[in-house]
Motif scaffolding. Structure first.
Motif, short mmCIF file in Angstrom:
data_model
loop_
_atom_site.label_atom_id
_atom_site.label_comp_id
_atom_site.label_asym_id
_atom_site.label_seq_id
_atom_site.Cartn_x
_atom_site.Cartn_y
_atom_site.Cartn_z
N LEU A 164 0.85 -1.19 0.00
CA LEU A 164 0.00 0.00 0.00
C LEU A 164 0.88 1.24 0.00
N ALA A 165 0.61 2.18 -0.89
CA ALA A 165 1.28 3.49 -0.91
C ALA A 165 0.26 4.53 -0.48
N ARG A 166 0.66 5.41 0.46
CA ARG A 166 -0.29 6.40 0.98
C ARG A 166 0.49 7.62 1.49
N PRO A 167 -0.17 8.76 1.70
CA PRO A 167 0.50 9.92 2.28
C PRO A 167 1.07 9.59 3.65
N SER A 168 2.26 10.06 3.96
CA SER A 168 2.93 9.75 5.22
C SER A 168 2.07 10.18 6.41
N GLY A 169 1.98 9.30 7.40
CA GLY A 169 1.25 9.61 8.61
C GLY A 169 -0.23 9.41 8.54
N GLU A 170 -0.75 9.00 7.38
CA GLU A 170 -2.19 8.78 7.26
C GLU A 170 -2.59 7.55 8.06
N VAL A 171 -3.72 7.65 8.76
CA VAL A 171 -4.22 6.54 9.54
C VAL A 171 -5.19 5.73 8.69
N ALA A 172 -4.94 4.44 8.57
CA ALA A 172 -5.81 3.59 7.76
C ALA A 172 -7.20 3.55 8.36
N SER A 173 -8.21 3.86 7.54
CA SER A 173 -9.59 3.89 8.04
C SER A 173 -10.56 3.15 7.13
#
Length: 221
Positions: free
Chosen positions: A56-65
């Motif tokens: 998974l690639a996502r913005p840094s610090g994003e909390v998976a919801s």
């Protein structure tokens, strides 16, 4: 999920994903951006390391919801069976995320090298330049998903952080452009209507491919 922060881990992941192209393109491009300065401030997560099955690639610090968000890509690798990807580069306000169908739509032909001595060149009076922050309203007005404050913020971020190519007329005004995003993919390519059918987009795409190739990004078309 485990966040990969070690450069050696990211480089190893890059090599593994490269072998799974073009199916792994959504995450592979994000990993390339991360290992080359991380201009988009992204992070990569795996379900386990090193024998991972999902990335998974996502913005840094994003909390998976459970929500895909506006800028995220997922690749699920099924060893010995199939490879499936699902990615969302940007979701217009009010639109439901649409998962990519199977088989994966990210297919194409690898172009290497992207330029030859016979490659297209700018027409007389046209030169290769760059877009500036002042052009964000022009981009927002011409993007199919644009026209609102959210899309304008997104395009401003793309314009500020990632490579782009712009063709300009003799007065320095943009006539055609190609933008790239967090995943190393083209997110907004456009030629002004009054300048179409003159080969400008072919030139812009060729220059963009050349620059991406020089940074180690594979070029698909």
């Amino acid at each position: 999920m485990q966040i990969l922060t070690c450069p050696a881990q990211l480089q190893r992941l890059e090599g593994i994903l490269r072998k799974s192209l073009p199916f792994a393109l959504p995450v592979f491009g994000a990993v390339l951006n991360i290992t080359r300065g991380n201009p988009g401030q992204f992070e990569v997560l795996v379900d386990k390391w090193p024998d991972f099955g999902a990335v998974l690639a996502r913005p840094s610090g994003e909390v998976a919801s459970g929500a895909m968000g506006h800028c995220r890509a997922l690749v699920i690798l099924c060893p010995g069976t199939c490879q499936v990807c699902s990615g969302h580069l940007w979701v217009p306000p009010g639109a439901a995320p649409v998962r990519a169908p199977h088989p994966c739509p990210y297919t194409g032909t690898l172009v290497s090298p992207p330029l030859t001595p016979a490659s297209p060149r700018p027409a007389p009076g046209v030169r290769v330049g760059s877009l500036h922050p002042s052009h964000v309203d022009l981009l927002n007005d011409t993007w199919p998903y644009g026209g609102n404050a959210r899309s304008r913020r997104y395009l401003a971020e793309i314009l500020e952080r990632f490579p782009q190519v712009c063709l300009q007329d003799s007065s320095g005004q943009p006539i055609a452009w190609v933008l790239t995003d967090h995943f190393g993919t083209g997110t907004h390519s456009y030629t002004l209507p009054e300048h179409r059918r003159r080969g400008h987009m072919q030139v812009a795409l060729t220059v963009a491919a050349q620059r991406a190739h020089a940074r180690g990004f594979p070029t698909f078309g």
